[in-house]
Design an enzyme around this catalytic site. Structure first.
Site, PDB file in Angstrom:
ATOM      1  N   THR A  94    -109.964 -22.261 -23.532  1.00  0.00           N
ATOM      2  CA  THR A  94    -109.326 -21.051 -24.063  1.00  0.00           C
ATOM      3  C   THR A  94    -108.070 -20.796 -23.245  1.00  0.00           C
ATOM      4  O   THR A  94    -108.155 -20.491 -22.056  1.00  0.00           O
ATOM      5  CB  THR A  94    -110.287 -19.845 -23.948  1.00  0.00           C
ATOM      6  OG1 THR A  94    -111.536 -20.202 -24.540  1.00  0.00           O
ATOM      7  CG2 THR A  94    -109.707 -18.628 -24.647  1.00  0.00           C
ATOM      8  N   LYS A 169    -109.995 -17.645 -31.434  1.00  0.00           N
ATOM      9  CA  LYS A 169    -110.936 -17.609 -30.299  1.00  0.00           C
ATOM     10  C   LYS A 169    -110.828 -16.286 -29.520  1.00  0.00           C
ATOM     11  O   LYS A 169    -111.831 -15.728 -29.084  1.00  0.00           O
ATOM     12  CB  LYS A 169    -110.640 -18.821 -29.396  1.00  0.00           C
ATOM     13  CG  LYS A 169    -111.261 -18.791 -28.025  1.00  0.00           C
ATOM     14  CD  LYS A 169    -112.778 -18.925 -28.036  1.00  0.00           C
ATOM     15  CE  LYS A 169    -113.298 -18.892 -26.599  1.00  0.00           C
ATOM     16  NZ  LYS A 169    -114.747 -18.779 -26.551  1.00  0.00           N
ATOM     17  N   LYS A 238    -110.007 -13.643 -17.964  1.00  0.00           N
ATOM     18  CA  LYS A 238    -108.867 -14.432 -18.485  1.00  0.00           C
ATOM     19  C   LYS A 238    -108.744 -14.201 -19.994  1.00  0.00           C
ATOM     20  O   LYS A 238    -107.646 -13.931 -20.496  1.00  0.00           O
ATOM     21  CB  LYS A 238    -109.102 -15.920 -18.187  1.00  0.00           C
ATOM     22  CG  LYS A 238    -108.302 -16.887 -19.060  1.00  0.00           C
ATOM     23  CD  LYS A 238    -108.553 -18.344 -18.697  1.00  0.00           C
ATOM     24  CE  LYS A 238    -109.870 -18.958 -19.143  1.00  0.00           C
ATOM     25  NZ  LYS A 238    -110.046 -19.226 -20.566  1.00  0.00           N
TER      26      LYS A 238
HETATM   27  P1  NAD Z   1    -115.962 -24.717 -15.454  1.00  0.00           P
HETATM   28  O1  NAD Z   1    -115.203 -24.106 -14.339  1.00  0.00           O
HETATM   29  O2  NAD Z   1    -117.459 -24.762 -15.387  1.00  0.00           O
HETATM   30  O3  NAD Z   1    -115.461 -26.227 -15.722  1.00  0.00           O
HETATM   31  C1  NAD Z   1    -114.148 -26.647 -15.575  1.00  0.00           C
HETATM   32  C2  NAD Z   1    -114.145 -28.085 -15.084  1.00  0.00           C
HETATM   33  O4  NAD Z   1    -112.787 -28.528 -14.996  1.00  0.00           O
HETATM   34  C3  NAD Z   1    -114.762 -28.273 -13.701  1.00  0.00           C
HETATM   35  O5  NAD Z   1    -115.665 -29.356 -13.721  1.00  0.00           O
HETATM   36  C4  NAD Z   1    -113.556 -28.564 -12.795  1.00  0.00           C
HETATM   37  O6  NAD Z   1    -113.876 -29.409 -11.705  1.00  0.00           O
HETATM   38  C5  NAD Z   1    -112.622 -29.249 -13.777  1.00  0.00           C
HETATM   39  N1  NAD Z   1    -111.207 -29.173 -13.415  1.00  0.00           N
HETATM   40  C6  NAD Z   1    -110.512 -28.117 -12.945  1.00  0.00           C
HETATM   41  N2  NAD Z   1    -109.212 -28.452 -12.776  1.00  0.00           N
HETATM   42  C7  NAD Z   1    -109.095 -29.753 -13.142  1.00  0.00           C
HETATM   43  C8  NAD Z   1    -108.014 -30.668 -13.199  1.00  0.00           C
HETATM   44  N3  NAD Z   1    -106.775 -30.298 -12.840  1.00  0.00           N
HETATM   45  N4  NAD Z   1    -108.261 -31.929 -13.618  1.00  0.00           N
HETATM   46  C9  NAD Z   1    -109.510 -32.306 -13.999  1.00  0.00           C
HETATM   47  N5  NAD Z   1    -110.577 -31.488 -13.964  1.00  0.00           N
HETATM   48  C10 NAD Z   1    -110.368 -30.229 -13.540  1.00  0.00           C
HETATM   49  O7  NAD Z   1    -115.493 -23.925 -16.777  1.00  0.00           O
HETATM   50  P2  NAD Z   1    -116.268 -23.820 -18.177  1.00  0.00           P
HETATM   51  O8  NAD Z   1    -117.164 -22.623 -18.146  1.00  0.00           O
HETATM   52  O9  NAD Z   1    -116.810 -25.152 -18.541  1.00  0.00           O
HETATM   53  O10 NAD Z   1    -115.040 -23.418 -19.134  1.00  0.00           O
HETATM   54  C11 NAD Z   1    -114.066 -24.362 -19.554  1.00  0.00           C
HETATM   55  C12 NAD Z   1    -113.239 -23.735 -20.666  1.00  0.00           C
HETATM   56  O11 NAD Z   1    -114.088 -23.405 -21.777  1.00  0.00           O
HETATM   57  C13 NAD Z   1    -112.533 -22.417 -20.275  1.00  0.00           C
HETATM   58  O12 NAD Z   1    -111.299 -22.323 -20.922  1.00  0.00           O
HETATM   59  C14 NAD Z   1    -113.460 -21.353 -20.801  1.00  0.00           C
HETATM   60  O13 NAD Z   1    -112.782 -20.135 -21.051  1.00  0.00           O
HETATM   61  C15 NAD Z   1    -113.963 -22.016 -22.068  1.00  0.00           C
HETATM   62  N6  NAD Z   1    -115.261 -21.565 -22.545  1.00  0.00           N
HETATM   63  C16 NAD Z   1    -116.320 -21.399 -21.683  1.00  0.00           C
HETATM   64  C17 NAD Z   1    -117.551 -20.957 -22.180  1.00  0.00           C
HETATM   65  C18 NAD Z   1    -118.759 -20.767 -21.283  1.00  0.00           C
HETATM   66  O14 NAD Z   1    -119.724 -20.159 -21.748  1.00  0.00           O
HETATM   67  N7  NAD Z   1    -118.765 -21.260 -20.044  1.00  0.00           N
HETATM   68  C19 NAD Z   1    -117.698 -20.735 -23.559  1.00  0.00           C
HETATM   69  C20 NAD Z   1    -116.623 -20.959 -24.411  1.00  0.00           C
HETATM   70  C21 NAD Z   1    -115.411 -21.372 -23.891  1.00  0.00           C
END
Ligand code: NAD
Length: 302
Positions: A94, A169, A238
């Protein structure tokens, strides 16, 4: 299909795992080594940078935690933009429509198509493959991607305009954010006047107040006080901030969103960005002098 996948966190890991299990050949990258190893143990190939992922496959997906991370991974030095084979960058994160358009414009200069594909449905939905997947971009790329995206959830084509999947979204997450804080205020009101919060949640879920917080978040993470739903407060804030920006940039009146935004700013200040977003109830409890749920049931502070 050969797919690159960057960002294997709470959401990225289960989505990537489902793609591998469905027979897609995945090349993965994450800055955390242990996250990569969990996927290579299941048959994915590891790459050492976003560029290397984009050297090997035509379709690169990403699920990243911040706007900056998506921008850098897509367009920075050593990013997807430098890859030799890549044709399309599919952002499952997102990031809001403005950042999506910025990434779209930068990638377009190298003939790489940017596709918005934010998802909703939480970690549970990612594990079960029941996410709502909101795609915008050229229809032909959507058709190419759809069989792979079907593995992670129900796929909706929002439109060809860059960023429109993100707008969709943000509308969704504004409602989810509102449900969380509004349900917290409703349940705290009941507890303050002596009601049992478990009974309240059962009644709400049988009545017209039912929402995703009462249905999923309260029974699983608030009433047992585990606060472990799997979505960080920092990510929810965010999204709320992005939604407010988007509404204001369209010249809209935003009375409910402003109030919801203020509450979430209090949550991030008091509980911290790493806390689970179900912690949103804590500042509301604190102000009321009550605790909701837990082993001893609910009680008003002495
Ligand atoms: P998270 O922090 O659990 O996962 C992010 C991953 O990205 C981590 O494994 C981190 O090590 C990796 N990362 C960070 N910077 C990086 C880089 N420069 N290069 C490579 N890898 C990198 O986050 P999440 O909860 O999985 O959320 C991810 C996205 O999905 C966000 O935009 C969030 O808003 C969206 N989202 C999350 C949920 C939820 O319920 N967790 C639901 C819908 C959408």
């Amino acid at each position: 299909m050969e797919i690159g996948f960057i960002g294997l966190g709470n959401m990225g890991f289960p989505m990537a795992r489902r793609l591998v299990e469905a027979g897609h050949q995945l090349t993965v990258f994450d800055t955390r080594k242990e996250a990569v190893e969990r996927l290579t143990a299941r048959g994915a190939q590891a790459a050492s940078s976003p560029k290397e992922v984009a050297d090997r496959v035509e379709t690169v997906m990403a699920s990243l935690p911040s706007l900056q991370a998506s921008l850098e991974v897509a367009t920075g030095a050593g990013g997807v933009i430098e890859g030799k084979r890549v044709k399309r960058f599919v952002d499952l994160s997102t990031v809001g429509s403005q950042m999506a358009v910025r990434i779209h414009d930068l990638l377009a200069k190298r003939n790489i198509v940017q596709i918005d594909s934010p998802v909703s449905g939480g970690v549970g939905g990612a594990e079960k493959g029941t996410l709502a997947v909101m795609v915008s971009g050229p229809r032909a790329d959507y058709e190419t991607l759809k069989p792979a995206l079907d593995v992670i959830g129900k796929v909706f084509f929002i439109g060809e305009k860059p960023g429109s999947g993100q707008t969709m979204k943000l509308a969704n997450n504004f409602l989810s954010a509102t449900a969380m804080v509004a349900t917290s205020e409703a349940v705290v009101m009941g507890v303050k006047s002596g009601l049992d919060p478990a009974v309240m949640i059962d009644v709400i879920n049988a009545g017209s107040g039912m929402n995703t917080a009462s249905r999923d978040k309260f029974p699983r993470s608030v009433l047992p006080r585990t606060f472990d739903f799997g979505f960080a407060t920092g990510l929810m804030v965010k999204d709320v901030r992005l939604c407010l920006e988007e509404m204001k940039s369209l010249g809209l009146s935003v009375e409910v969103a402003e109030a919801v935004g203020r509450l979430w700013e209090t949550v991030i200040r008091e509980a911290g960005p790493e806390s689970d977003f179900t912690s949103a109830i804590k500042p509301i409890e604190k102000a009321a002098g009550v605790v909701v749920g837990g082993a001893k049931g609910s009680h008003a502070a002495k």
